[in-house]
Design a protein around this motif. Structure first.
Motif, PDB file in Angstrom:
ATOM      1  N   GLY A  38      41.025  37.017  -6.450  1.00 10.24           N
ATOM      2  CA  GLY A  38      42.921  36.743  -7.084  1.00 10.24           C
ATOM      3  C   GLY A  38      42.695  36.406  -8.552  1.00 10.24           C
ATOM      4  N   LEU A  39      41.628  35.228  -8.307  1.00  6.54           N
ATOM      5  CA  LEU A  39      41.600  33.893 -10.128  1.00  6.54           C
ATOM      6  C   LEU A  39      41.624  35.294 -11.290  1.00  6.54           C
ATOM      7  CD1 LEU A  39      40.506  30.703  -8.861  1.00  6.54           C
ATOM      8  CD2 LEU A  39      42.068  31.007  -8.955  1.00  6.54           C
ATOM      9  N   ILE A  40      40.435  36.510 -10.967  1.00  5.44           N
ATOM     10  CA  ILE A  40      40.066  36.550 -12.030  1.00  5.44           C
ATOM     11  C   ILE A  40      41.253  37.946 -12.085  1.00  5.44           C
ATOM     12  CG2 ILE A  40      38.637  39.364 -12.217  1.00  5.44           C
ATOM     13  CD1 ILE A  40      36.838  38.103 -10.379  1.00  5.44           C
ATOM     14  N   TYR A  41      41.742  38.472 -10.874  1.00 10.78           N
ATOM     15  CA  TYR A  41      42.869  39.440 -11.518  1.00 10.78           C
ATOM     16  C   TYR A  41      44.195  38.579 -11.687  1.00 10.78           C
ATOM     17  CZ  TYR A  41      46.875  42.474 -10.872  1.00 10.78           C
ATOM     18  OH  TYR A  41      48.128  43.035 -11.742  1.00 10.78           O
ATOM     19  N   ASN A  42      44.083  37.299 -12.153  1.00 14.47           N
ATOM     20  CA  ASN A  42      45.213  36.253 -12.935  1.00 14.47           C
ATOM     21  C   ASN A  42      45.041  36.316 -14.487  1.00 14.47           C
ATOM     22  OD1 ASN A  42      46.661  36.117 -10.863  1.00 14.47           O
ATOM     23  ND2 ASN A  42      46.456  34.569  -9.921  1.00 14.47           N
ATOM     24  N   ARG A  43      43.296  36.137 -14.869  1.00 14.29           N
ATOM     25  CA  ARG A  43      43.325  36.302 -15.798  1.00 14.29           C
ATOM     26  C   ARG A  43      43.022  37.437 -16.835  1.00 14.29           C
ATOM     27  NH1 ARG A  43      40.756  31.994 -17.241  1.00 14.29           N
ATOM     28  NH2 ARG A  43      41.151  32.300 -19.647  1.00 14.29           N
ATOM     29  N   ASN A  66      43.515  49.405 -10.909  1.00 12.45           N
ATOM     30  CA  ASN A  66      42.496  49.081 -10.428  1.00 12.45           C
ATOM     31  C   ASN A  66      42.180  48.266  -9.337  1.00 12.45           C
ATOM     32  OD1 ASN A  66      42.810  52.184 -11.350  1.00 12.45           O
ATOM     33  ND2 ASN A  66      40.846  52.118 -12.167  1.00 12.45           N
ATOM     34  N   PHE A  67      41.957  47.084 -10.482  1.00 11.21           N
ATOM     35  CA  PHE A  67      41.447  45.681 -10.122  1.00 11.21           C
ATOM     36  C   PHE A  67      42.400  45.534  -8.905  1.00 11.21           C
ATOM     37  CE2 PHE A  67      40.420  41.866  -9.159  1.00 11.21           C
ATOM     38  CZ  PHE A  67      38.875  41.995  -9.182  1.00 11.21           C
ATOM     39  N   LYS A  68      43.870  45.101  -9.117  1.00 13.97           N
ATOM     40  CA  LYS A  68      44.431  45.085  -7.784  1.00 13.97           C
ATOM     41  C   LYS A  68      44.732  45.835  -6.872  1.00 13.97           C
ATOM     42  CE  LYS A  68      48.514  43.229  -7.070  1.00 13.97           C
ATOM     43  NZ  LYS A  68      48.407  42.451  -5.674  1.00 13.97           N
ATOM     44  N   LYS A  69      44.647  47.397  -7.200  1.00 17.03           N
ATOM     45  CA  LYS A  69      44.572  47.980  -5.569  1.00 17.03           C
ATOM     46  C   LYS A  69      43.202  47.891  -5.151  1.00 17.03           C
ATOM     47  CE  LYS A  69      46.889  51.852  -7.987  1.00 17.03           C
ATOM     48  NZ  LYS A  69      46.535  53.683  -8.151  1.00 17.03           N
ATOM     49  N   TRP A  70      41.575  47.750  -5.659  1.00 12.10           N
ATOM     50  CA  TRP A  70      40.604  46.699  -4.451  1.00 12.10           C
ATOM     51  C   TRP A  70      41.186  46.031  -4.217  1.00 12.10           C
ATOM     52  CZ3 TRP A  70      37.117  42.956  -6.278  1.00 12.10           C
ATOM     53  CH2 TRP A  70      35.840  42.647  -5.736  1.00 12.10           C
ATOM     54  N   MET A  71      41.461  44.615  -4.739  1.00  8.33           N
ATOM     55  CA  MET A  71      42.294  43.575  -3.790  1.00  8.33           C
ATOM     56  C   MET A  71      43.449  43.925  -2.842  1.00  8.33           C
ATOM     57  SD  MET A  71      42.597  40.508  -6.755  1.00  8.33           S
ATOM     58  CE  MET A  71      44.590  40.517  -6.813  1.00  8.33           C
ATOM     59  N   ASP A  72      43.845  44.946  -2.950  1.00  2.77           N
ATOM     60  CA  ASP A  72      45.050  45.216  -2.431  1.00  2.77           C
ATOM     61  C   ASP A  72      44.491  46.021  -0.761  1.00  2.77           C
ATOM     62  OD1 ASP A  72      47.140  43.812  -3.454  1.00  2.77           O
ATOM     63  OD2 ASP A  72      47.624  45.931  -4.495  1.00  2.77           O
ATOM     64  N   GLY A  73      43.410  46.360  -1.025  1.00  8.08           N
ATOM     65  CA  GLY A  73      42.644  47.784  -0.551  1.00  8.08           C
ATOM     66  C   GLY A  73      41.534  46.538   0.670  1.00  8.08           C
ATOM     67  N   GLY A  74      41.622  45.631   0.389  1.00  7.97           N
ATOM     68  CA  GLY A  74      40.680  44.524   1.081  1.00  7.97           C
ATOM     69  C   GLY A  74      39.164  44.571  -0.027  1.00  7.97           C
ATOM     70  N   CYS A  75      39.215  45.405  -0.990  1.00 14.01           N
ATOM     71  CA  CYS A  75      37.516  45.304  -1.572  1.00 14.01           C
ATOM     72  C   CYS A  75      36.398  45.551  -0.866  1.00 14.01           C
ATOM     73  CB  CYS A  75      37.752  42.897  -1.501  1.00 14.01           C
ATOM     74  SG  CYS A  75      39.627  41.933  -2.839  1.00 14.01           S
ATOM     75  N   PRO A  76      37.136  46.634  -0.780  1.00 10.49           N
ATOM     76  CA  PRO A  76      35.698  47.607  -0.231  1.00 10.49           C
ATOM     77  C   PRO A  76      34.631  47.657  -1.168  1.00 10.49           C
ATOM     78  CG  PRO A  76      37.446  48.923  -1.351  1.00 10.49           C
ATOM     79  CD  PRO A  76      37.877  46.987  -1.358  1.00 10.49           C
ATOM     80  N   GLN A  77      33.644  47.341  -0.783  1.00 12.09           N
ATOM     81  CA  GLN A  77      32.119  46.900  -1.897  1.00 12.09           C
ATOM     82  C   GLN A  77      32.063  49.089  -2.014  1.00 12.09           C
ATOM     83  OE1 GLN A  77      29.079  45.058  -0.093  1.00 12.09           O
ATOM     84  NE2 GLN A  77      27.635  45.226  -2.067  1.00 12.09           N
ATOM     85  N   SER A  78      31.627  49.354  -1.367  1.00  7.04           N
ATOM     86  CA  SER A  78      31.650  50.798  -1.934  1.00  7.04           C
ATOM     87  C   SER A  78      32.098  51.645  -0.957  1.00  7.04           C
ATOM     88  CB  SER A  78      29.354  51.279  -1.026  1.00  7.04           C
ATOM     89  OG  SER A  78      29.260  50.489  -0.223  1.00  7.04           O
TER      90      SER A  78
END
Length: 78
Positions: A38-43, A66-78
């Protein structure tokens, strides 16, 4: 692009910033990036105080989305 993952979409872009550690975030592992997502996205989405800081160029808008979509999708690793 259906599923955004850390290994395929996020880490390849962030990897280039690990050496200089120009950020105030630990970008060396999935766990650290997920914990600070969340902090990284804000920056990275900030216009007034962006990350990475100058002299690095602003991250592409596609990556920021894509970073926002990744966060919204639960931050999947792979």
């Amino acid at each position: 692009m259906d599923k955004i993952t850390f290994d395929d979409d996020i880490m390849p872009v962030l990897k280039q910033y690990m050496g200089p550690m120009a950020w105030r975030f630990d970008l060396t592992s999935y766990e650290e990036v997920k914990a600070s997502a969340g902090l990284i996205y804000n920056r990275i989405s900030s216009v007034g105080s962006p990350m990475p800081p100058p002299p690095f160029p602003r991250l592409p808008e596609t990556f920021i989305k894509n970073f926002k979509k990744w966060m919204d999708g639960g931050c999947p690793q792979s």
